[in-house]
Design a protein around this motif. Structure first.
Motif, PDB file in Angstrom:
ATOM      1  N   TYR A 198       0.913  -1.094  -0.078  1.00 46.80           N
ATOM      2  CA  TYR A 198       0.177   0.018  -0.171  1.00 46.80           C
ATOM      3  C   TYR A 198       0.880   1.399  -0.074  1.00 46.80           C
ATOM      4  O   TYR A 198       0.717   2.297  -0.865  1.00 46.80           O
TER       5      TYR A 198
ATOM      6  N   ARG B 227       3.823   1.773  -1.056  1.00 42.86           N
ATOM      7  CA  ARG B 227       4.472   1.790  -2.545  1.00 42.86           C
ATOM      8  C   ARG B 227       3.518   2.306  -3.511  1.00 42.86           C
ATOM      9  O   ARG B 227       3.802   2.969  -4.261  1.00 42.86           O
ATOM     10  N   LEU B 228       2.227   1.641  -3.436  1.00 46.87           N
ATOM     11  CA  LEU B 228       1.258   2.077  -4.409  1.00 46.87           C
ATOM     12  C   LEU B 228       1.083   3.529  -4.302  1.00 46.87           C
ATOM     13  O   LEU B 228       0.691   4.242  -5.047  1.00 46.87           O
ATOM     14  N   SER B 229       0.740   4.033  -2.843  1.00 48.40           N
ATOM     15  CA  SER B 229       0.469   5.313  -2.717  1.00 48.40           C
ATOM     16  C   SER B 229       1.582   6.360  -3.024  1.00 48.40           C
ATOM     17  O   SER B 229       1.384   7.610  -3.288  1.00 48.40           O
TER      18      SER B 229
ATOM     19  N   LYS C 147       1.141   7.527  -6.696  1.00 51.87           N
ATOM     20  CA  LYS C 147       0.047   8.321  -7.156  1.00 51.87           C
ATOM     21  C   LYS C 147       0.494   9.524  -7.965  1.00 51.87           C
ATOM     22  O   LYS C 147      -0.610   9.873  -8.923  1.00 51.87           O
TER      23      LYS C 147
END
Length: 153
Positions: A56, A58-60, A63
């Motif tokens: 999470y 890493r994905l945030s 953005k």
């Protein structure tokens, strides 16, 4: 009362920028030289633990790479899929409730009546087999049913 004084940067105090032909101040053609800080030390080692980073996180962090229009479209797609899944699950649950209660209300009494009917049929078969066995043992003798039917004098 507060008195403000202007403090000049050492770099700009030594070299005064010259105005160009359009009255725009340009120190040089190479603007990167003005914004680099050569006196600061860049740390090679970081106290940030990359191994402990979650998916999470890493994905945030990614953005900002995705444009806002694509993020909005992805968010709308995810919202649509989740609302469709929720409504499908709710409908399936209601349909399953209707089918199961209908099966109990209609199926159980029918199964009991069917079992009772099968029991009567099995009893009649047994009585027929007993009657056949009695006729084989004593041929021509009246059966118990025929004795009951004949009037006694």
């Amino acid at each position: 009362m507060v008195k403000l004084t202007e403090v000049e940067d050492e770099h700009f105090a030594q070299e005064k920028p010259q105005p160009s032909k359009h009255n725009v101040l340009l120190a040089s053609d190479d603007e990167d030289d003005d914004f680099t800080d050569t006196e600061s030390e860049i740390s090679v080692e970081s106290d940030y633990d990359v191994e402990g980073e979650t998916l999470y996180e890493r994905l945030s962090a990614l953005k900002d790479i995705v444009p806002p229009s694509a993020r909005k479209q992805a968010t709308n797609t995810v919202d649509y899929v989740t609302s469709f899944a929720k409504s499908s699950i709710a409908f399936s649950g209601k349909a399953l409730w209707i089918l199961s209660t209908s099966a109990f209300l209609l199926g159980v009494p029918w199964a009991l009546a069917y079992a009772e009917e099968e029991q009567y049929i099995q009893m009649e078969r047994e009585q027929g087999m007993i009657k056949g066995a009695n006729e084989m043992l004593a041929p021509g003798a009246p059966s118990t049913e025929e004795q009951k039917a004949q009037p006694t004098l």
